[in-house]
Scaffold this motif. Structure first.
Motif, PDB file in Angstrom:
ATOM      1  N   LEU B  44       0.806  -1.260  -0.060  1.00  0.00           N
ATOM      2  CA  LEU B  44       0.046  -0.058  -0.063  1.00  0.00           C
ATOM      3  C   LEU B  44       0.960   1.187  -0.060  1.00  0.00           C
ATOM      4  CD1 LEU B  44      -2.906   1.075   0.222  1.00  0.00           C
ATOM      5  CD2 LEU B  44      -2.621   1.340   2.770  1.00  0.00           C
ATOM      6  N   ARG B  45       0.513   2.172  -0.727  1.00  0.00           N
ATOM      7  CA  ARG B  45       1.384   3.356  -0.956  1.00  0.00           C
ATOM      8  C   ARG B  45       0.805   4.689  -0.602  1.00  0.00           C
ATOM      9  NH1 ARG B  45       5.888   1.836  -3.474  1.00  0.00           N
ATOM     10  NH2 ARG B  45       5.672  -0.570  -4.232  1.00  0.00           N
ATOM     11  N   SER B  46       1.450   5.564  -0.301  1.00  0.00           N
ATOM     12  CA  SER B  46       0.982   6.936   0.115  1.00  0.00           C
ATOM     13  C   SER B  46       0.501   7.677  -1.118  1.00  0.00           C
ATOM     14  CB  SER B  46       2.009   7.784   0.639  1.00  0.00           C
ATOM     15  OG  SER B  46       1.597   9.052   0.726  1.00  0.00           O
ATOM     16  N   PRO B  47      -0.791   8.171  -0.973  1.00  0.00           N
ATOM     17  CA  PRO B  47      -1.678   9.000  -2.235  1.00  0.00           C
ATOM     18  C   PRO B  47      -0.905  10.300  -1.885  1.00  0.00           C
ATOM     19  CG  PRO B  47      -3.336   8.765  -0.476  1.00  0.00           C
ATOM     20  CD  PRO B  47      -1.960   7.905   0.046  1.00  0.00           C
ATOM     21  N   HIS B  48      -0.176  10.959  -0.765  1.00  0.00           N
ATOM     22  CA  HIS B  48       0.076  12.069  -0.628  1.00  0.00           C
ATOM     23  C   HIS B  48       1.797  12.285  -0.801  1.00  0.00           C
ATOM     24  CE1 HIS B  48      -3.742  12.903   1.268  1.00  0.00           C
ATOM     25  NE2 HIS B  48      -3.723  12.028   1.866  1.00  0.00           N
ATOM     26  N   ALA B  49       2.044  13.456  -0.836  1.00  0.00           N
ATOM     27  CA  ALA B  49       3.509  13.691  -1.134  1.00  0.00           C
ATOM     28  C   ALA B  49       4.189  13.934   0.386  1.00  0.00           C
ATOM     29  CB  ALA B  49       3.732  14.913  -2.022  1.00  0.00           C
ATOM     30  N   TYR B 100       6.838  11.023   0.040  1.00  0.00           N
ATOM     31  CA  TYR B 100       6.468  11.001  -1.119  1.00  0.00           C
ATOM     32  C   TYR B 100       5.280  10.343  -1.747  1.00  0.00           C
ATOM     33  CZ  TYR B 100       8.719   6.712  -2.916  1.00  0.00           C
ATOM     34  OH  TYR B 100       8.937   5.419  -3.188  1.00  0.00           O
ATOM     35  N   MET B 101       4.764  10.777  -2.772  1.00  0.00           N
ATOM     36  CA  MET B 101       3.607   9.943  -3.315  1.00  0.00           C
ATOM     37  C   MET B 101       4.118   8.545  -3.821  1.00  0.00           C
ATOM     38  SD  MET B 101       1.101  11.792  -5.985  1.00  0.00           S
ATOM     39  CE  MET B 101       0.856  13.443  -5.060  1.00  0.00           C
ATOM     40  N   GLY B 102       3.647   7.454  -3.108  1.00  0.00           N
ATOM     41  CA  GLY B 102       4.175   6.182  -3.564  1.00  0.00           C
ATOM     42  C   GLY B 102       5.079   5.531  -2.429  1.00  0.00           C
ATOM     43  N   GLU B 103       5.199   6.357  -1.148  1.00  0.00           N
ATOM     44  CA  GLU B 103       5.917   5.830  -0.168  1.00  0.00           C
ATOM     45  C   GLU B 103       5.058   4.484   0.330  1.00  0.00           C
ATOM     46  OE1 GLU B 103       9.352   6.694   2.351  1.00  0.00           O
ATOM     47  OE2 GLU B 103       7.830   8.374   2.520  1.00  0.00           O
ATOM     48  N   GLU B 104       5.700   3.527   0.867  1.00  0.00           N
ATOM     49  CA  GLU B 104       5.104   2.225   1.435  1.00  0.00           C
ATOM     50  C   GLU B 104       4.587   2.348   2.950  1.00  0.00           C
ATOM     51  OE1 GLU B 104       7.920   2.456  -0.112  1.00  0.00           O
ATOM     52  OE2 GLU B 104       8.101   1.114  -1.879  1.00  0.00           O
ATOM     53  N   VAL B 105       3.338   2.135   2.908  1.00  0.00           N
ATOM     54  CA  VAL B 105       2.687   2.303   4.446  1.00  0.00           C
ATOM     55  C   VAL B 105       2.230   0.992   5.045  1.00  0.00           C
ATOM     56  CG1 VAL B 105       2.354   4.885   4.192  1.00  0.00           C
ATOM     57  CG2 VAL B 105       0.537   3.224   3.618  1.00  0.00           C
ATOM     58  N   ALA B 106       2.197   0.036   4.123  1.00  0.00           N
ATOM     59  CA  ALA B 106       1.505  -0.985   4.666  1.00  0.00           C
ATOM     60  C   ALA B 106       1.761  -2.030   3.635  1.00  0.00           C
ATOM     61  CB  ALA B 106       0.007  -1.153   5.019  1.00  0.00           C
ATOM     62  N   ALA B 107       1.592  -3.466   4.036  1.00  0.00           N
ATOM     63  CA  ALA B 107       1.508  -4.645   3.198  1.00  0.00           C
ATOM     64  C   ALA B 107       0.726  -5.720   3.453  1.00  0.00           C
ATOM     65  CB  ALA B 107       3.061  -5.166   2.915  1.00  0.00           C
ATOM     66  N   GLY B 344      28.784  20.875  -3.560  1.00  0.00           N
ATOM     67  CA  GLY B 344      27.786  19.900  -4.215  1.00  0.00           C
ATOM     68  C   GLY B 344      26.883  19.814  -2.910  1.00  0.00           C
ATOM     69  N   TYR B 345      25.480  19.955  -3.481  1.00  0.00           N
ATOM     70  CA  TYR B 345      24.327  19.746  -2.164  1.00  0.00           C
ATOM     71  C   TYR B 345      23.343  18.899  -2.822  1.00  0.00           C
ATOM     72  CZ  TYR B 345      26.821  23.610   0.084  1.00  0.00           C
ATOM     73  OH  TYR B 345      27.468  24.469   0.921  1.00  0.00           O
ATOM     74  N   ARG B 346      22.907  17.896  -2.021  1.00  0.00           N
ATOM     75  CA  ARG B 346      21.960  16.950  -2.440  1.00  0.00           C
ATOM     76  C   ARG B 346      20.610  17.430  -1.704  1.00  0.00           C
ATOM     77  NH1 ARG B 346      19.168  12.458  -1.668  1.00  0.00           N
ATOM     78  NH2 ARG B 346      18.962  11.020  -3.086  1.00  0.00           N
ATOM     79  N   ILE B 347      19.662  17.809  -2.064  1.00  0.00           N
ATOM     80  CA  ILE B 347      18.498  18.390  -1.503  1.00  0.00           C
ATOM     81  C   ILE B 347      17.309  17.653  -1.399  1.00  0.00           C
ATOM     82  CG2 ILE B 347      17.095  20.548  -1.174  1.00  0.00           C
ATOM     83  CD1 ILE B 347      20.045  20.851  -0.870  1.00  0.00           C
ATOM     84  N   TYR B 348      16.724  17.496  -0.078  1.00  0.00           N
ATOM     85  CA  TYR B 348      15.422  16.746  -0.298  1.00  0.00           C
ATOM     86  C   TYR B 348      14.233  17.372  -0.816  1.00  0.00           C
ATOM     87  CZ  TYR B 348      17.569  13.424   3.627  1.00  0.00           C
ATOM     88  OH  TYR B 348      17.978  12.613   4.202  1.00  0.00           O
ATOM     89  N   THR B 349      13.481  16.511  -1.696  1.00  0.00           N
ATOM     90  CA  THR B 349      12.201  17.251  -2.076  1.00  0.00           C
ATOM     91  C   THR B 349      11.077  15.978  -1.813  1.00  0.00           C
ATOM     92  OG1 THR B 349      12.492  16.402  -4.135  1.00  0.00           O
ATOM     93  CG2 THR B 349      13.087  18.567  -3.785  1.00  0.00           C
ATOM     94  N   ASN B 350       9.806  16.382  -2.077  1.00  0.00           N
ATOM     95  CA  ASN B 350       8.971  15.513  -1.642  1.00  0.00           C
ATOM     96  C   ASN B 350       8.429  14.653  -3.190  1.00  0.00           C
ATOM     97  OD1 ASN B 350       7.698  17.594   0.579  1.00  0.00           O
ATOM     98  ND2 ASN B 350       8.068  15.634   1.312  1.00  0.00           N
ATOM     99  N   LYS B 677       2.863  18.575  -8.074  1.00  0.00           N
ATOM    100  CA  LYS B 677       2.716  18.123  -7.032  1.00  0.00           C
ATOM    101  C   LYS B 677       3.095  16.798  -6.524  1.00  0.00           C
ATOM    102  CE  LYS B 677      -0.993  20.883  -6.130  1.00  0.00           C
ATOM    103  NZ  LYS B 677      -0.329  22.031  -6.688  1.00  0.00           N
ATOM    104  N   GLY B 678       4.441  16.566  -7.348  1.00  0.00           N
ATOM    105  CA  GLY B 678       5.206  15.426  -6.969  1.00  0.00           C
ATOM    106  C   GLY B 678       4.928  13.990  -7.732  1.00  0.00           C
ATOM    107  N   ARG B 679       3.590  13.986  -8.378  1.00  0.00           N
ATOM    108  CA  ARG B 679       3.007  13.080  -9.124  1.00  0.00           C
ATOM    109  C   ARG B 679       3.705  12.473 -10.393  1.00  0.00           C
ATOM    110  NH1 ARG B 679      -2.192  12.276  -8.324  1.00  0.00           N
ATOM    111  NH2 ARG B 679      -2.235  14.430  -7.869  1.00  0.00           N
ATOM    112  N   THR B 680       4.343  11.255 -10.550  1.00  0.00           N
ATOM    113  CA  THR B 680       4.885  10.823 -11.663  1.00  0.00           C
ATOM    114  C   THR B 680       4.071  10.657 -12.903  1.00  0.00           C
ATOM    115  OG1 THR B 680       6.305   9.646 -10.338  1.00  0.00           O
ATOM    116  CG2 THR B 680       6.383   9.021 -12.845  1.00  0.00           C
TER     117      THR B 680
END
Lengths: 157, 761
Positions: B44-49, B100-107, B344-350, B677-680
């Motif tokens: 199960l994946r998150s619908p929210h970013a 992020y949209m797609g992150e695993e929350v349950a299985a 060089g900076y690696r920056i988090y985004t949702n 909105k971070g949606r693929t």
């Protein structure tokens, strides 16, 4: 819900019970354990699940198993004979056309359907024939060379 | 030593050992494996970013007929896992927050896949959406939503360094040019989706069978995230349907879910990602914004380089600490740069996140550097080959950051590429809309990046003069299943077909660093060679007794051991082995291990030698642009490379071709698209376009410098992966020549070319 269907695969008859919405790919892999045919995208864009149905290469993920009844189905398992690799398979081995090998069964089956119709193809025709098949490893060149070599070998048999 | 005599096996185009089982469809990939009692799992994946998880109610799903277990993040001990200690930010499943949209929350585990999918819809997750940020430049600004509370500025990691004196370097420069380059995310594009079967048995032995290309990395990460000692975990590698790094390099939420679902049910649980899941979730190439400045003197000699780069890091770091270092590091592996600053900076985004991918940041690095270098050459009126040759790294060079160059055929490769491409006849003389350009790169032969970077090998010599080889190396299609047996065969005087190659099983095979960074032939190859020499020494001791000769005078060839210069004085190898076993009780086992004499570079301060030996690539591309449509045709691609001695030229050619074409796609059309909105937006091969057989260059040629490396097994070093590293640059530079426009943003799609040509007039 399940219904009985009869499939003719690699010259042998199989009776299976399947729901009417099952694809040929699902029935081959999940019910008949013919796992040589690979599932990748499941949407008809990658060619990994290609089988030959009545002489035509088809994406088995896009064909219902019911539609394949009464037709001759050839899968990768049916290509070699008596332990001898088919010339296309042999050429894939000797020309370095196989790397990870996940696209190979579909690619080889497509090449078989293609060479049956076009025994002496040009490189451009081969390119086009496999253009529906994705391969991320090889860059396709050694696959094209293998198909060309197989055509030559099959032509002189 | 055979090495000093004619090589019997090395350098010959042996077919890949597993090719025969792959062309018949017999080869079992993870998805083909069925285990008695097996259940099917889905995620199960998150619908929210970005959201807080307030509650998860799994009761309805658990009641669905055919559902056997449901797990959530709370079933795990809440230990962060990952790669470098300071960047661990993965959880097996999200516990209280999704990023992020797609992150695993349950299985869910169920009797069949359909039931498992259906059960996912019955899990109620209550979310509280949080402010999200989707662009790395926005995410760096003050007041931007924080994706991790303890990561100010949303900095996932950094690599900041200065060597020499850049102010002095720029003050001594005659010409200084700067530009900004932007690259897009691309996916690994392997056809076999991530697949695993987890089983947690009554002894608390946790077995994961999966298509991992670095099984021991996964082994360690699984133990870490589960909070169990590593010996409780058994990692069994299946055949790998390509990897190109990414999720096959690490333990993923699906892997944790499968073993935990198995613990709850007492049954094996199989999880197979759909291609849509693969394209939606993490692991992709790092997208970069690269501000680059180069200063040169009148002769075009580089005096100083300054770079500020930010990567869109998505929701997790993965191996990103290495990635952010590598973008800068790959500036240093081609040309002599006395003064350099890299920030060089690696920056988090949702968003779904980047990690390692074939070529690991070298293509983006070279795209920027080679483009700007061409602009400098143009302004100085210098030939593009000439400016590169003047600055090219040479054998024995030591860079200010600590890079130590050993074998190096870069100048030879430059000369070769110039000659074979007919550069002098073509440059500036091609018809309108045709262009020629070049890119160059230095690449790595593995690295000692963290923890265990060594390789080891065990081989069992069998009574019919064959060898069962166990290394910890994994074949992902690149051919180590053949190359490593070739090394054994060469040492023992047998055929590659006489040597079997084992899949990795952490309970049995020796430990290994994994398949990444073009390390396997060099690291595992050396370990395997040491093991084969160990076995040969044991055999030679006995043969010396039988033949009444000195061990050093014995030659192992064609399954015989004979006295050098007197092949009549010989013994069949199988007889010798049986004599050892049956008469002396000696079963011959060879053992070898190897770690390269490279330092562990500091990825934050940039100091240290990255790799034991560098490889070099020069690629020339000839293009034609259709002025009506902006479509590009690649007419010719010439690649000259110094990859040491090719152990198997057919396999090397396959690698060279594959890597180059993949990057041709990145240069011209490929890319993952996410909305604001971070949606693929293109999570399907219908819309995510990879190069097909219709895209291959009309002609392409490869030239190996065939310069054996002194440290590599039989002279081998990195060969293959690197061929994609100059491709973005070579194509962009050829397009500049064709249409007179500098494209600094990828992919260079026909629309961009058409518009740029029209604008230019």
């Amino acid at each position: 819900m399940k219904q009985e269907i009869e499939l003719r695969i690699n010259g042998q008859t199989y009776e299976v019970e399947a729901q009417p919405w099952r694809t040929l790919l699902e029935v081959l892999r999940d019910q008949l354990n013919l796992t040589g045919t690979k599932q990748s995208c499941g949407e008809g864009h990658c060619g990994a699940c290609t089988v030959i149905v009545d002489g035509q290469a088809v994406n088995s993920c896009l064909m219902l198993a019911f539609e394949a009844q009464g037709k001759d189905i050839l899968t990768i398992e049916g290509l070699s004979e008596g332990g001898q690799l088919h010339p296309i398979q042999e050429a894939f081995v000797t020309h370095g056309a196989v790397q990870c090998g996940f696209c190979s069964p579909g690619m080889i089956i497509a090449a078989k359907a293609f060479l049956d119709q076009n025994p002496d193809p040009s490189e451009a025709e081969i390119r086009k024939a496999i253009s529906g098949h994705l391969c991320r490893c090889t860059g396709y060149v050694q696959i094209i060379e293998a198909i060309r070599a197989a055509a030559e070998k099959m032509g002189t048999r | 030593m055979n090495e000093h005599e004619t090589l019997e096996v090395i350098g010959k185009p042996y077919p890949k050992k597993d090719a025969r089982i792959k062309v018949t469809g017999e080869c079992p990939f993870g998805g083909d494996i069925q285990v008695p009692g097996m259940l099917h799992g889905k995620m199960l994946r998150s619908p929210h970013a970005h959201a807080r998880i307030l509650s998860i109610d799994t009761s309805k799903a658990e009641k669905l007929k055919g559902v056997r277990a449901v797990v959530t993040g709370k079933d795990f001990p809440g230990i962060l896992y990952g790669n470098f200690m300071h960047t661990r930010d993965y959880l097996p499943l999200a516990i209280d927050r999704v990023r992020y949209m797609g992150e695993e929350v349950a299985a869910v585990a169920a009797d069949d896949e359909d039931t498992a999918w259906e059960a996912l819809n019955l899990i109620d997750v209550e979310y509280e959406p949080l402010p999200a940020v989707f662009h790395h430049e926005e995410a760096m600004k003050e007041g931007a939503p924080l994706i991790y509370d303890d990561k100010p500025g949303n900095i996932s990691c950094r690599s900041v360094w200065e060597f020499g004196d850049i102010e002095k370097g720029f003050s001594e420069s005659y010409l200084i040019k700067e530009d900004t380059y932007r690259t897009q995310p691309i996916k690994h594009g392997m056809l076999e989706t991530h697949t695993c079967i987890g089983f947690w048995d009554a002894n608390d032995k946790i077995t994961l069978e999966s298509c991992k290309q670095s099984p021991y990395v996964v082994w360690r990460q699984l133990a870490m995230g589960l909070g169990v000692p590593p010996h409780n975990v058994r990692m069994k590698q299946t055949f790998v349907g390509a990897g190109n790094s990414g999720g096959k390099q690490e333990a993923m939420p699906m892997d944790f879910a499968s073993v935990m679902l198995s613990r709850k049910t007492g049954r094996p649980v199989k999880i197979v990602h759909t291609m849509k899941e693969v394209l939606t979730i993490g692991h992709m190439r790092h997208p970069f914004k690269i501000d680059l400045k180069i200063g040169v003197d009148k002769e075009g000699i580089i005096k100083a380089v300054d770079c500020y780069a930010i990567a869109d890091g998505g929701a997790h770091t993965s191996i990103g600490q290495l990635s952010i270092y590598l973008l800068g590091a790959f500036f240093m592996a081609a040309y002599k740069i006395p003064n350099v600053r890299y920030q060089g900076y690696r920056i988090y985004t949702n968003k779904s996140w980047p990690g390692a991918l074939r070529g690991h940041c070298a293509p983006q690095s070279r795209f920027a550097f080679e483009g700007l270098l061409d602009d400098i050459a143009n302004e100085l009126g210098l030939d593009h080959f000439e400016i590169r040759k003047r600055n090219a790294i040479t054998p024995g060079y030591e860079g200010p950051n600590g890079f130590k160059i050993t074998s190096c055929g870069f100048k030879e490769a430059l000369d070769k590429a110039k000659e074979v491409s007919g550069w002098d006849k073509k440059k500036g003389k091609l018809p309108k809309y045709r262009g020629i350009g070049l890119g160059a790169a230095g690449f790595a032969t593995g690295a000692n990046i963290m923890g265990m970077s060594a390789c080891s090998a065990l081989l069992k010599v069998q009574e019919d003069a064959t060898v069962a080889l166990q290394s910890g190396a994994t074949d992902v299609g690149q051919g180590c299943d053949t190359v490593l047996p070739m090394i054994v065969a060469e040492v023992l005087g047998i055929e590659p077909d006489d040597v079997s190659f084992a899949l990795v099983d952490s309970d049995y095979t020796p430990i290994d660093g994994g398949t990444w960074g073009s390390r396997v032939t060099f690291y595992a190859g050396n370990a395997v060679k040491v093991a084969a020499l160990d076995a040969r020494k044991q055999l030679a001791q006995v043969a010396a007794e039988i033949l009444k000769a000195k061990e050093d005078d014995l030659v192992f060839k064609k399954k015989k051991v004979f006295l050098r210069g007197n092949s009549d004085k010989s013994i069949e190898l199988d007889r010798l082995i049986r004599h050892c076993q049956n008469r002396k009780g000696m079963t011959i086992m060879g053992r070898g291990y190897y770690n390269a004499p490279a330092e562990i570079p500091d990825h934050i301060t940039g100091k240290g030698n990255f790799t034991p030996t560098y490889s070099f690539y020069v690629q020339v591309c000839e293009v034609e642009v259709d002025p009506e449509t902006g479509q590009v045709e690649i007419l010719n691609m010439w690649t000259a490379h110094d990859g040491g001695r090719e152990i198997n030229p057919m396999l090397v050619r396959g690698q060279l071709l594959g890597a180059a074409l993949m990057h041709q796609g990145q240069a011209l059309f490929e890319g993952l698209i996410r909305d604001d909105k971070g949606r693929t937006l293109n999570p399907s091969f219908l819309d995510y376009k990879m190069a097909t057989s219709m895209d291959i260059p009309a002609r392409q040629e490869f030239y190996s410098m065939e310069m054996p490396d002194p440290e590599g097994p039989f002279g081998a070093k990195e060969a293959g992966e690197g061929s994609g590293t100059p491709t973005l640059a070579a194509i962009a530079n050829a397009l500049y020549d064709a249409v007179g426009v500098r494209f600094t943003e990828l992919p260079i799609i026909p629309e961009k070319i058409y518009r740029a040509m029209n604008k230019k007039g």
